[in-house]
Design an enzyme around this catalytic site. Sequence first.
Site, PDB file in Angstrom:
ATOM      1  N   SER A 141       0.815  -1.222   0.000  1.00 43.76           N
ATOM      2  CA  SER A 141       0.000   0.000   0.000  1.00 43.76           C
ATOM      3  C   SER A 141       0.846   1.269   0.000  1.00 43.76           C
ATOM      4  O   SER A 141       0.364   2.334  -0.374  1.00 43.76           O
ATOM      5  CB  SER A 141      -0.955   0.014   1.204  1.00 43.76           C
ATOM      6  OG  SER A 141      -0.230   0.014   2.413  1.00 43.76           O
ATOM      7  N   HIS A 184       9.828  -1.379   2.019  1.00 41.05           N
ATOM      8  CA  HIS A 184       9.859  -1.493   3.481  1.00 41.05           C
ATOM      9  C   HIS A 184       9.686  -2.947   3.867  1.00 41.05           C
ATOM     10  O   HIS A 184       9.000  -3.708   3.189  1.00 41.05           O
ATOM     11  CB  HIS A 184       8.782  -0.623   4.135  1.00 41.05           C
ATOM     12  CG  HIS A 184       7.398  -0.875   3.623  1.00 41.05           C
ATOM     13  ND1 HIS A 184       6.949  -0.372   2.422  1.00 41.05           N
ATOM     14  CD2 HIS A 184       6.375  -1.597   4.129  1.00 41.05           C
ATOM     15  CE1 HIS A 184       5.699  -0.748   2.220  1.00 41.05           C
ATOM     16  NE2 HIS A 184       5.318  -1.505   3.236  1.00 41.05           N
TER      17      HIS A 184
HETATM   18  P1  AMP Z   1       2.282  -2.299   3.017  1.00 47.16           P
HETATM   19  O1  AMP Z   1       0.798  -2.539   3.022  1.00 47.16           O
HETATM   20  O2  AMP Z   1       3.101  -3.532   3.025  1.00 47.16           O
HETATM   21  O3  AMP Z   1       2.663  -1.312   1.949  1.00 47.16           O
HETATM   22  O4  AMP Z   1       2.601  -1.636   4.436  1.00 47.16           O
HETATM   23  C1  AMP Z   1       2.437  -0.280   4.692  1.00 47.16           C
HETATM   24  C2  AMP Z   1       2.404  -0.137   6.196  1.00 47.16           C
HETATM   25  O5  AMP Z   1       2.634   1.217   6.508  1.00 47.16           O
HETATM   26  C3  AMP Z   1       1.057  -0.529   6.828  1.00 47.16           C
HETATM   27  O6  AMP Z   1       1.259  -1.587   7.762  1.00 47.16           O
HETATM   28  C4  AMP Z   1       0.602   0.758   7.497  1.00 47.16           C
HETATM   29  O7  AMP Z   1      -0.049   0.539   8.737  1.00 47.16           O
HETATM   30  C5  AMP Z   1       1.919   1.526   7.680  1.00 47.16           C
HETATM   31  N1  AMP Z   1       1.805   2.964   7.748  1.00 47.16           N
HETATM   32  C6  AMP Z   1       1.169   3.783   6.890  1.00 47.16           C
HETATM   33  N2  AMP Z   1       1.297   5.057   7.276  1.00 47.16           N
HETATM   34  C7  AMP Z   1       2.068   5.040   8.394  1.00 47.16           C
HETATM   35  C8  AMP Z   1       2.558   6.055   9.276  1.00 47.16           C
HETATM   36  N3  AMP Z   1       2.309   7.359   9.072  1.00 47.16           N
HETATM   37  N4  AMP Z   1       3.303   5.670  10.335  1.00 47.16           N
HETATM   38  C9  AMP Z   1       3.565   4.362  10.563  1.00 47.16           C
HETATM   39  N5  AMP Z   1       3.135   3.371   9.764  1.00 47.16           N
HETATM   40  C10 AMP Z   1       2.390   3.702   8.709  1.00 47.16           C
END
Ligand code: AMP
Length: 113
Positions: free
Chosen positions: A94, A99
Amino acid sequence: MDCIFCKIINGDIPSTKVYEDELVYAFRDINPEAPVHVLIVPKLHIESVAHIDDSHHTLIGHIHSVAKQIAEENDISQSGYRLLTNIGKDGGQSVFHLHYHLLGGRQLKWPPG
Ligand code: AMP
């Protein structure tokens, strides 16, 4: 660049930092899926594993060493943990800045949904 993780790395968006060095920034996930849920992010903006090339090999290896260290500092080294990265739409990505999720502190299920 309009990237939320670049803004977190730059300090423009607040985060709960757990580790930082010249290559990597790590912080707690805002929506944790486990008692320990840390995101380990290269400072270099790479979209995903699908965008890695040979020049990134040292960086990717370093991320694994950082993950090991963070797991030890969070006392999940012995109990076990998961290190994963989602890639693209079907992978459930997302945020399009590479990461690695470090998850632990409970029994994790397999296979994923
Ligand atoms: P992915 O779905 O693998 O791209 O993971 C993105 C992650 O980023 C998700 O687990 C979200 O909860 C996390 N995330 C999004 N915005 C933030 C933020 N501002 N601070 C910390 N984590 C975030």
